[in-house]
Design an enzyme around this catalytic site. Structure first.
Site, PDB file in Angstrom:
ATOM      1  N   HIS A 183      21.864  82.480  41.472  1.00 30.29           N
ATOM      2  CA  HIS A 183      22.206  81.615  42.602  1.00 30.29           C
ATOM      3  C   HIS A 183      21.487  81.976  43.894  1.00 30.29           C
ATOM      4  O   HIS A 183      21.877  81.492  44.952  1.00 30.29           O
ATOM      5  CB  HIS A 183      23.717  81.668  42.864  1.00 30.29           C
ATOM      6  CG  HIS A 183      24.549  80.909  41.894  1.00 30.29           C
ATOM      7  ND1 HIS A 183      24.744  79.544  41.972  1.00 30.29           N
ATOM      8  CD2 HIS A 183      25.227  81.321  40.804  1.00 30.29           C
ATOM      9  CE1 HIS A 183      25.523  79.146  40.980  1.00 30.29           C
ATOM     10  NE2 HIS A 183      25.831  80.205  40.257  1.00 30.29           N
ATOM     11  N   LYS A 215      29.292  75.494  56.558  1.00 27.89           N
ATOM     12  CA  LYS A 215      28.876  76.334  55.433  1.00 27.89           C
ATOM     13  C   LYS A 215      28.986  77.787  55.883  1.00 27.89           C
ATOM     14  O   LYS A 215      29.253  78.060  57.064  1.00 27.89           O
ATOM     15  CB  LYS A 215      27.449  76.019  54.979  1.00 27.89           C
ATOM     16  CG  LYS A 215      26.414  76.041  56.093  1.00 27.89           C
ATOM     17  CD  LYS A 215      25.037  75.633  55.584  1.00 27.89           C
ATOM     18  CE  LYS A 215      24.961  74.149  55.339  1.00 27.89           C
ATOM     19  NZ  LYS A 215      24.652  73.790  53.977  1.00 27.89           N
ATOM     20  N   ARG A 216      28.791  78.704  54.965  1.00 26.14           N
ATOM     21  CA  ARG A 216      28.812  80.121  55.319  1.00 26.14           C
ATOM     22  C   ARG A 216      27.809  80.379  56.436  1.00 26.14           C
ATOM     23  O   ARG A 216      26.702  79.838  56.439  1.00 26.14           O
ATOM     24  CB  ARG A 216      28.468  80.933  54.065  1.00 26.14           C
ATOM     25  CG  ARG A 216      28.447  82.428  54.228  1.00 26.14           C
ATOM     26  CD  ARG A 216      28.433  83.099  52.857  1.00 26.14           C
ATOM     27  NE  ARG A 216      27.392  82.549  51.993  1.00 26.14           N
ATOM     28  CZ  ARG A 216      26.171  83.060  51.868  1.00 26.14           C
ATOM     29  NH1 ARG A 216      25.825  84.133  52.581  1.00 26.14           N
ATOM     30  NH2 ARG A 216      25.296  82.532  51.030  1.00 26.14           N
ATOM     31  N   LYS A 261      20.603  79.945  56.770  1.00 29.63           N
ATOM     32  CA  LYS A 261      21.153  78.587  56.842  1.00 29.63           C
ATOM     33  C   LYS A 261      20.918  77.967  58.228  1.00 29.63           C
ATOM     34  O   LYS A 261      21.133  76.779  58.428  1.00 29.63           O
ATOM     35  CB  LYS A 261      22.634  78.606  56.488  1.00 29.63           C
ATOM     36  CG  LYS A 261      22.879  79.010  55.016  1.00 29.63           C
ATOM     37  CD  LYS A 261      24.344  79.035  54.666  1.00 29.63           C
ATOM     38  CE  LYS A 261      24.584  79.517  53.237  1.00 29.63           C
ATOM     39  NZ  LYS A 261      24.189  78.531  52.212  1.00 29.63           N
ATOM     40  N   THR A 313      25.641  72.712  47.766  1.00 31.35           N
ATOM     41  CA  THR A 313      26.509  71.684  47.185  1.00 31.35           C
ATOM     42  C   THR A 313      27.191  70.865  48.276  1.00 31.35           C
ATOM     43  O   THR A 313      27.609  69.737  48.025  1.00 31.35           O
ATOM     44  CB  THR A 313      27.577  72.297  46.260  1.00 31.35           C
ATOM     45  OG1 THR A 313      28.308  73.304  46.959  1.00 31.35           O
ATOM     46  CG2 THR A 313      26.934  72.877  45.012  1.00 31.35           C
ATOM     47  N   LYS A 345      28.269  66.711  48.536  1.00 36.01           N
ATOM     48  CA  LYS A 345      29.577  66.170  48.926  1.00 36.01           C
ATOM     49  C   LYS A 345      29.418  65.161  50.062  1.00 36.01           C
ATOM     50  O   LYS A 345      30.034  64.086  50.048  1.00 36.01           O
ATOM     51  CB  LYS A 345      30.510  67.308  49.358  1.00 36.01           C
ATOM     52  CG  LYS A 345      30.859  68.277  48.247  1.00 36.01           C
ATOM     53  CD  LYS A 345      31.421  69.581  48.800  1.00 36.01           C
ATOM     54  CE  LYS A 345      31.419  70.660  47.725  1.00 36.01           C
ATOM     55  NZ  LYS A 345      31.624  72.003  48.273  1.00 36.01           N
TER      56      LYS A 345
END
Length: 828
Positions: free
Chosen positions: A372, A565-566, A571, A673, A677
């Site tokens: 991952h 998100k985290r 990111k 992911t 969504k």
């Protein structure tokens, strides 16, 4: 007469299936509330939720039992999904949807003047996961049940989740997340299937009665693993799969001799040490104690789960393991459970007395590994010294696997000692380390990435040597999300419209959602208006959440720009907040002609030991405070950081989002992911050419996706001569943003607190190249702002995004896992 004889000679009466109409549900609800829980209608609302959960669980138990009996049939191939995380969220609403009990349950509660939606809010989010990895595992379990595949999930029953996040003075504060404080009405304890897990001690090598070299692991400190089963309901198909979660317990409650001697604390020490294993999700591993506890958790999960599978096998096959690999497959969700490879070898050799070659043939034909991450630092390594102390027998086995493997490498590439060193399971650094990802590759028959780009980059980078050795092992399985949770349940208004428009089969077959493409035509203006009205209603619901959590007013006529998100540097929440500061700077200098109002929502948790991520949260909150209180800004721009982002919050956030921020540095995000969504619910993506963004873009079309930034290959090239200060000096907009940060405008009374952030942005070796993408990003955001002014065109783009989301259902992902890796038969 003995009890066994009584059972054999007694006719057990047939039990009629429980009714599920409103009257039967109301009776069950009140019976549980009064007789089982000892409460009445004016009690604490949590007990009302519990009473209804038990009532629904009764209906689940019938189907669960029938499913389990089907899976126990001889010669049934089964898969076992091993994961340290299962971010399943709340269970009541999801089970009502999947069992088709929403309407009768709502009617049953109206008799008591209880609102179902209020009841759902009483359920805590299960503290079994952290981020995308755990949520993916939960979606996978949902799809396995919906596709009626015999798959059992194995995880840990954490007493506490990662943490509850709240914000004080802009900083993240971590509070304990004791989600099990009031119990869990959905779980069933299965103490009769407990397993013993060994730690520490030492090994003894000896010859058995047949003169065969054997090993025993002795003088161990043992921990008991007690299984607690959670039902995973399939979508309206009477199939209930099992998620088995292990709770750690001491072999003895306490040392009676020490207790009698007056030392109570010493007497319960063993109990406390054992229970620490399942006490909290993913401890902070910045300390040696944290590292040790994390390794204990991983081995605890692997050992208990494998022993349970062995028990299930021997119930019908005895100790004949000839066909074990034919009927069993293990999917390792990331590197965390990779110790299972060495553990299965130990069980087969030391406990079942198979020879090495027999045990290796079984292990290497049953293990499959999902990777991952593209971040080398996220590939777990454990010091050999820690492994030898904590798991001495496992360390011996790993050394032997490595010896066997390096012999194979030397035959393939004779004399290439550099390659042998690169590929060795043991990293020969100042402190020897076990490379757990390499163990997972060597011991598995399948290795998959989770997006097309991710898998390609694995084979070109991190795992290049292994891909050259075993190209047949590597394959791609692009992630997905379950449309039941993330569209049918999270967006009930849109669900109703879709059912009326394209039929009600799409939750079980999301490919049917492509029929929406026809509804962007001019003759379907009414449908488009209905779609837009639903989006506005969902934005209003999200605005209420933001007001209650953040005390910030979001105007639903503005574009809702969301990144949840985290919190991690790759990111690039930092790039997002730089754009926010840029918009603020424009407003302050009067550059507001033809302005598009924007509400920016950011959320996510930073790992407790991740200094920079926590500092980014502080910066976001400080910027938000300045902007939201400035009368010059007004409703042109609002910013909020939503605390304690979780599954339940996302169920409100994703239906109400207009613009989905997926802005990671290209080549760093494995898949994502959240992007799926949001897309499923009609949000439009602004993103880099990274992870599953690429496949989203391909399915929806470039004209319906806001693409910006460097590509993965360009990122590598840019690092060679990256000079962020030159970028600043040559971009007036960026120069203005940096000037505001340098001046301390957002931290007037907290001098120098953002120095580390500023240093990172200016660092020529910044691996995330944040400033390299700044100009492309703000130009793309300007295109977003212009396009949003044409609401009809935006609505059509929104519809097209949902219409293109069929590929991103986990039903498709799991079907691919099954076709290429698991090879299970559907058991209806």
């Amino acid at each position: 007469m003995q009890k066994k004889d009584w059972i054999n000679t007694t006719v057990i009466p047939e039990v009629a299936p429980l009714k599920s109409d409103a009257h039967a549900l109301s009776e069950g609800f009140y019976r549980y509330l009064r007789n089982h829980l000892g409460h009445f209608l004016r009690c604490v609302p949590f007990y009302l939720y519990e009473a209804m959960a038990f009532t629904i669980r009764d209906r689940i138990m019938e189907q669960w039992s029938h499913t389990w009996q089907r899976y126990k049939q001889p010669r049934t191939r089964k898969a076992y999904y091993l994961s340290l995380e299962f971010l399943i969220g709340r269970a009541l609403g999801n089970n009502l949807l999947n069992l088709d009990l929403e309407k009768p349950t709502s009617e049953a509660l109206k008799v008591f003047a209880v609102d179902l939606e209020d009841l759902k809010q009483e359920e805590p989010d299960a503290g079994l996961g952290n981020g995308g990895l755990g949520r993916l595992a939960a979606c996978f379990m949902d799809s396995c049940a919906t596709l009626q595949l015999p798959v059992i999930g194995y995880g840990i029953r954490y007493e506490y989740g990662m943490f509850l996040q709240h914000i004080e003075n802009g900083y993240q504060i971590e509070d304990p997340d004791h989600w099990l404080r009031d119990g869990n009405p959905w779980e069933v304890a299965r103490a009769e299937y407990e397993q013993t897990v060994h730690f520490e001690g030492h090994t003894e090598h000896f010859k058995d009665e047949n003169g065969i070299e054997s090993v025993r692991w002795v003088d161990t400190n043992d921990v008991i693993a007690i299984p607690h089963d959670m039902p995973i309901s399939g979508y309206q198909n009477k199939t209930i799969n099992t998620l088995r979660l292990w709770k750690a317990s001491a072999t003895r409650a306490f040392n009676l001799a020490e207790f009698n001697a007056g030392s109570y604390s010493d007497a319960v020490e063993a109990k406390n040490n054992a229970e620490h294993i399942s006490m909290v999700l993913y401890p902070n591993d910045s300390s040696e104690n944290g590292k040790e506890l994390r390794l204990r958790q991983q081995y605890f999960l692997a050992s208990a789960s494998l022993k349970d599978v062995v028990r299930l096998w021997e119930e019908t096959n005895g100790e004949d393991y000839t066909e074990f690999a034919k009927f069993n497959v293990f999917q390792l969700n990331d590197t965390h459970p990779s110790i299972a490879i060495a553990e299965l070898m130990r069980i087969l050799m030391d406990e079942k007395h198979l020879a090495w070659n027999e045990a290796w043939a079984i292990t290497s034909q049953t293990m499959a590994y999902t990777n991952h991450t593209l971040l080398p630092e996220a590939l777990e390594k454990w010091s050999v010294s820690l492994m030898q102390r904590l798991l001495p027998r496992l360390m011996e086995i790993i050394y032997k696997i490595n010896e066997m493997f390096l012999h194979q490498v030397s035959l393939k590439w004779p004399g290439d000692t550099a390659r042998q060193a690169r590929m060795s399971l043991i990293e020969e650094s100042s402190e020897k380390q076990v490379r757990m990802a390499y163990l997972a590759i060597v011991g598995s028959f399948s290795v998959n990435g989770v997006a097309a780009l991710h898998t390609r980059l694995l084979c070109e980078g991190l795992f290049k040597d292994f891909c050259e050795l075993w190209p047949h092992k590597f394959n791609n399985k692009t992630n997905g999300v379950t449309p039941r949770r993330w569209l049918a349940y999270a967006n009930p208004l849109l669900r109703k419209l879709l059912n009326q428009t394209i039929g009600d089969e799409w939750p079980a077959d999301l490919s049917k959602i492509k029929a929406l493409r026809d509804f962007i035509k001019p003759e379907h203006k009414k449908f488009q208006q209905q779609w837009a009205a639903i989006k506005q209603a969902n934005k209003q619901r999200l605005a209420q959440l933001v007001k209650s959590r953040c005390n910030v007013d979001f105007d639903t006529s503005a574009i809702f720009d969301v990144q949840v998100k985290r919190i991690h540097e790759y990111k690039r929440q930092l790039l997002n907040i730089l754009h926010v500061i840029h918009l603020y700077s424009r407003i302050k200098r009067g550059d507001t002609d033809n302005w598009t109002p924007r509400c920016v929502l950011i959320g996510g948790k930073a790992a407790p030991g991740y200094h920079m991520a926590k500092l980014i949260i502080k910066l976001i909150n400080n910027v938000a405070e300045i902007i939201n209180e400035d009368p010059d800004v007004g409703d042109k721009l609002k910013v909020a950081f939503i605390p304690n982002y979780n599954v339940s919050a996302m169920e409100i956030i994703c239906p109400g989002t207009d613009l989905s921020e997926q802005i990671s540095t290209a080549g760093k995000e494995a898949s994502g992911t959240g992007n799926m969504k949001f897309m499923m619910n009609g949000a439009i993506t602004i993103g880099t050419y990274d992870g599953a963004n690429i496949e989203i873009l391909e399915h929806v079309g470039e004209e319906n996706f806001f693409l910006f930034g460097l590509k993965a290959e360009e990122v590598s090239a840019a690092k060679e001569d990256y000079m962020p200060q030159d970028i600043i000096d040559n971009d007036p907009d960026l120069e203005a943003v940096m000037a505001l940060l340098d001046s301390g405008h957002f931290n007037l009374f907290e001098p120098d607190i953002f120095n580390d952030v500023l240093a990172t942005l200016r660092n020529p070796y910044d691996p995330w190249l944040t400033l390299a993408d700044f100009r492309s990003y703000i130009d793309c955001q300007q295109r977003v702002a212009e396009f949003y002014k044409d609401r009809d065109a935006w609505t059509r783009m929104s519809i097209l995004n949902s219409a293109a989301s069929g590929y991103f259902s986990t039903d498709r992902t799991i079907a691919e896992y099954n076709k290429d890796i698991w090879k299970l038969k559907k058991l209806s």
